[in-house]
Design a protein around this motif. Sequence first.
Motif, PDB file in Angstrom:
ATOM      1  N   GLN A   1      12.676   7.295  12.681  1.00  0.00           N
ATOM      2  CA  GLN A   1      12.314   5.977  12.162  1.00  0.00           C
ATOM      3  C   GLN A   1      12.350   5.930  10.646  1.00  0.00           C
TER       4      GLN A   1
ATOM      5  N   THR B   1      10.184   4.287   7.661  1.00  0.00           N
ATOM      6  CA  THR B   1       8.806   3.834   7.515  1.00  0.00           C
ATOM      7  C   THR B   1       8.411   3.970   6.047  1.00  0.00           C
ATOM      8  N   SER B   2       7.134   4.010   5.784  1.00  0.00           N
ATOM      9  CA  SER B   2       6.664   4.237   4.416  1.00  0.00           C
ATOM     10  C   SER B   2       5.448   5.153   4.452  1.00  0.00           C
TER      11      SER B   2
ATOM     12  N   LEU C   1       1.566   8.886   6.419  1.00  0.00           N
ATOM     13  CA  LEU C   1       2.376   7.689   6.576  1.00  0.00           C
ATOM     14  C   LEU C   1       1.497   6.452   6.648  1.00  0.00           C
TER      15      LEU C   1
END
Length: 147
Positions: free
Chosen positions: A49, A51-52, A111
């Motif tokens: 994925q 994401t951040s 995350l």
Amino acid sequence: MPAVGASTATASSAAGSGAPELLLVVAGAHLRGQPLHHQLAERSARFVQATSTAPEYRMFALDTVPAKPGVLRVPEGGAALAVEVWALDAAAFGTFVAGLPAPMAIGRVRLAGGRELPGFLVEPFALEGAQDITAHGGWAAYREATA
């Protein structure tokens, strides 16, 4: 490092083999389309994925060839950074980590949402004189803005 099925990992087994995969957070030169991504592809890494991070990190442009960022967790003044999560089988993860040059390091990266996974960080000594690029929100955005 959590194997898949552990509380902090969510990937499936490698290619249906039942072998556990380890998750890895990448933030710079190993992202898709970046110059070191081939090191993941050569190990049959699987994209999980985009994401951040949690808003607890700063990103710096390191003076390296090829260019890469250094990500550092900070007690205050951090921001969320764009990252990718990749899955590798245990042997591939081991050879990947064993080949990392200083000042890159693998540590726990938090995350968005609070999950922590192994991922790229930098040894703080390498940040002396490095440009803080946190405001770009990630390595790809920084590279695009400075192209």
